[in-house]
Scaffold this motif. Structure first.
Motif, PDB file in Angstrom:
ATOM      1  N   LEU A 276      30.254  43.279  29.200  1.00 37.51           N
ATOM      2  CA  LEU A 276      29.158  44.077  29.549  1.00 37.51           C
ATOM      3  C   LEU A 276      29.247  44.995  30.622  1.00 37.51           C
ATOM      4  O   LEU A 276      28.636  46.082  30.666  1.00 37.51           O
ATOM      5  N   SER A 277      29.602  44.680  31.646  1.00 34.05           N
ATOM      6  CA  SER A 277      30.232  45.983  32.914  1.00 34.05           C
ATOM      7  C   SER A 277      30.624  46.884  32.722  1.00 34.05           C
ATOM      8  O   SER A 277      30.484  48.166  33.160  1.00 34.05           O
ATOM      9  N   PHE A 278      31.931  47.062  31.326  1.00 34.10           N
ATOM     10  CA  PHE A 278      32.530  47.821  31.478  1.00 34.10           C
ATOM     11  C   PHE A 278      32.030  48.775  29.894  1.00 34.10           C
ATOM     12  O   PHE A 278      32.023  49.667  30.289  1.00 34.10           O
ATOM     13  N   LEU A 279      31.052  48.762  28.913  1.00 35.45           N
ATOM     14  CA  LEU A 279      30.500  48.949  28.517  1.00 35.45           C
ATOM     15  C   LEU A 279      28.955  49.597  29.846  1.00 35.45           C
ATOM     16  O   LEU A 279      28.671  51.003  29.358  1.00 35.45           O
ATOM     17  N   ALA A 280      28.501  49.113  30.879  1.00 33.13           N
ATOM     18  CA  ALA A 280      27.563  49.956  31.059  1.00 33.13           C
ATOM     19  C   ALA A 280      28.082  51.116  31.545  1.00 33.13           C
ATOM     20  O   ALA A 280      27.368  51.811  32.255  1.00 33.13           O
ATOM     21  N   LYS A 294      23.192  61.434  22.439  1.00 34.06           N
ATOM     22  CA  LYS A 294      21.979  62.251  21.539  1.00 34.06           C
ATOM     23  C   LYS A 294      21.600  61.238  20.548  1.00 34.06           C
ATOM     24  O   LYS A 294      21.017  61.746  19.771  1.00 34.06           O
ATOM     25  N   VAL A 295      22.625  59.940  20.658  1.00 29.38           N
ATOM     26  CA  VAL A 295      22.112  58.855  19.348  1.00 29.38           C
ATOM     27  C   VAL A 295      20.512  58.948  19.722  1.00 29.38           C
ATOM     28  O   VAL A 295      20.657  58.228  20.522  1.00 29.38           O
ATOM     29  N   GLU A 296      20.028  58.444  19.064  1.00 29.05           N
ATOM     30  CA  GLU A 296      18.209  58.755  18.610  1.00 29.05           C
ATOM     31  C   GLU A 296      18.260  57.018  18.876  1.00 29.05           C
ATOM     32  O   GLU A 296      18.951  56.098  18.070  1.00 29.05           O
ATOM     33  N   ASN A 297      17.608  56.043  20.003  1.00 27.68           N
ATOM     34  CA  ASN A 297      18.182  54.345  19.943  1.00 27.68           C
ATOM     35  C   ASN A 297      18.888  53.916  20.611  1.00 27.68           C
ATOM     36  O   ASN A 297      19.288  53.142  20.247  1.00 27.68           O
ATOM     37  N   GLY A 298      20.076  55.072  20.733  1.00 29.14           N
ATOM     38  CA  GLY A 298      21.089  54.442  21.343  1.00 29.14           C
ATOM     39  C   GLY A 298      21.630  53.487  22.775  1.00 29.14           C
ATOM     40  O   GLY A 298      22.103  52.770  22.685  1.00 29.14           O
ATOM     41  N   TYR A 299      20.004  53.653  23.483  1.00 23.87           N
ATOM     42  CA  TYR A 299      19.948  52.482  24.428  1.00 23.87           C
ATOM     43  C   TYR A 299      19.603  51.087  23.875  1.00 23.87           C
ATOM     44  O   TYR A 299      20.555  50.228  24.430  1.00 23.87           O
ATOM     45  N   PHE A 300      19.120  51.840  22.551  1.00 22.94           N
ATOM     46  CA  PHE A 300      18.573  49.845  21.748  1.00 22.94           C
ATOM     47  C   PHE A 300      19.903  49.398  21.766  1.00 22.94           C
ATOM     48  O   PHE A 300      19.565  47.891  21.379  1.00 22.94           O
ATOM     49  N   GLY A 304      21.563  45.830  22.266  1.00 28.70           N
ATOM     50  CA  GLY A 304      21.913  45.054  21.430  1.00 28.70           C
ATOM     51  C   GLY A 304      23.772  44.271  21.115  1.00 28.70           C
ATOM     52  O   GLY A 304      23.106  42.980  20.868  1.00 28.70           O
ATOM     53  N   VAL A 305      24.421  45.595  21.470  1.00 23.82           N
ATOM     54  CA  VAL A 305      25.375  45.041  21.203  1.00 23.82           C
ATOM     55  C   VAL A 305      26.481  44.230  22.705  1.00 23.82           C
ATOM     56  O   VAL A 305      26.898  43.671  22.506  1.00 23.82           O
ATOM     57  N   MET A 306      25.383  44.361  23.575  1.00 21.77           N
ATOM     58  CA  MET A 306      25.808  43.883  24.620  1.00 21.77           C
ATOM     59  C   MET A 306      25.398  41.899  24.440  1.00 21.77           C
ATOM     60  O   MET A 306      25.920  41.414  25.332  1.00 21.77           O
ATOM     61  N   LEU A 307      24.159  42.292  24.570  1.00 20.19           N
ATOM     62  CA  LEU A 307      23.714  40.870  24.065  1.00 20.19           C
ATOM     63  C   LEU A 307      24.218  40.174  22.893  1.00 20.19           C
ATOM     64  O   LEU A 307      24.173  38.872  23.271  1.00 20.19           O
ATOM     65  N   THR A 308      24.745  40.526  21.973  1.00 18.83           N
ATOM     66  CA  THR A 308      25.907  39.746  20.600  1.00 18.83           C
ATOM     67  C   THR A 308      26.579  39.537  21.432  1.00 18.83           C
ATOM     68  O   THR A 308      27.322  38.258  21.165  1.00 18.83           O
TER      69      THR A 308
END
Length: 323
Positions: A276-280, A294-300, A304-308
């Motif tokens: 998770l720290s790596f992705l953040a 610029k991906v729409e809903n990229g944050y969410f 979701g990937v991090m929670l998974t």
């Protein structure tokens, strides 16, 4: 201070000071017990030398601290053991070095402070032991001293049981300190009792020995009784030492297990947060041309990937019984 107990041929018992020594010298039918307490060393050595005590034995007796021992001389049996001056609960002993010079019709005891065992025997009751023989009196005093140790050890057994119960309910560093303190005291007692057991065995070996007539077979029962008490003291001190050692080992094992459990949880938490720290960190970089910027809903999506990943790792660790 010189205290004397004189037993004449008629069985009469006289109590007094140094004047009884001269009476004993002039009457070969008398037996005497000379008790020396805190006497000045030069005058004490002079008196002991005049009574035929060996110089080496006198030197050992006057040392501030000397390991318990027994030694056979021409006319005397020299015995030195560790008695008790004062006791306190919790195996706290103020030891007292006691020396015996044992002859055919003379018994000399020497100590720096008052001795409970000697005071108990320096009475009319003790005179009957002197009447039998000086060696019998010496073994009875030694036996009485061992009884004082035995009483304290048996009292300590109750305290040790209470400590065991407290450890089972909830151990603590305070209990740990108490146990290690008792263990240290038991080591010292065990060492002293080991010396005393050797003395008892030596006394038994002197029965009807050709080199001395001081101990005859009529003292067999008394010496065997003394040896049983000495063996019991040594075995009890060893038993209590082992119990204290088991409690210490048990506490350390429980503490180590608790520490391992804590470290396992922290390791799992670390393992979960590393990706998770790596992705953040990856998507927190300040570059203009990040593909997903610029991906729409990229944050969410990223959340979701991090929670998974987090849920998947926690499930994996539970499956392996790491949690």
């Amino acid at each position: 201070m010189i205290n004397c107990m004189l037993l004449d041929a008629n069985g009469n018992t006289l109590f007094g000071g140094a004047e009884l020594v001269e009476q004993w010298k002039s009457d070969t039918t008398c037996s005497i017990w000379i008790d020396l307490t805190g006497e000045e060393q030069k005058s004490e050595a002079k008196l002991l030398t005049s009574l035929g005590c060996h110089t080496l034995a006198i030197t050992d007796a006057q040392r501030d601290r000397h390991p318990p021992k027994i030694e056979l001389f021409k006319d005397y049996l020299f015995l030195l053991y560790r008695g008790i001056y004062k006791t306190q609960p919790g195996l706290i002993f103020e030891h007292l070095q006691i020396s015996f010079f044992i002859g055919e019709r003379i018994f000399i005891s020497r100590h720096e402070k008052e001795s409970t065992a000697i005071n108990a025997m320096f009475t009319e009751a003790g005179a009957k032991y002197l009447k039998r023989s000086p060696i019998h009196l010496a073994t009875r005093i030694f036996h009485h001293s061992c009884g004082l140790y035995l009483t304290e050890l048996l009292d300590f057994e109750t305290e040790l049981e209470n400590l065991e119960d407290q450890f089972q309910n909830k151990g603590s560093d305070s209990l740990m300190r108490d146990i290690t303190t008792y263990r240290s005291r038991l080591v010292k007692l065990r060492r002293a009792f080991s010396y005393h057991v050797n003395i008892g065995k030596a006394l038994a070996s002197y029965i009807d020995d050709e080199d001395t007539q001081l101990i005859t077979n009529k003292e067999t029962h008394t010496i065997n009784d003394l040896n049983e008490r000495l063996d019991r003291l040594l075995s009890l001190s060893q038993l209590y030492y082992d119990i204290c050692g088991d409690l210490v080992d048990g506490y350390l094992s429980v503490t180590s297990h608790q520490l391992n459990a804590t470290m396992r949880v922290l390791t799992v938490i670390t393992a979960v947060f590393v990706p998770l720290s790596f992705l953040a960190g990856l998507y927190g970089m300040n570059f203009d041309y990040i593909p997903e910027l610029k991906v729409e809903n990229g944050y969410f999506i990223l959340i979701g990937v991090m929670l998974t990943i987090a849920v998947g790792l926690i499930g994996l660790f539970k499956k392996k019984n790491w949690l």
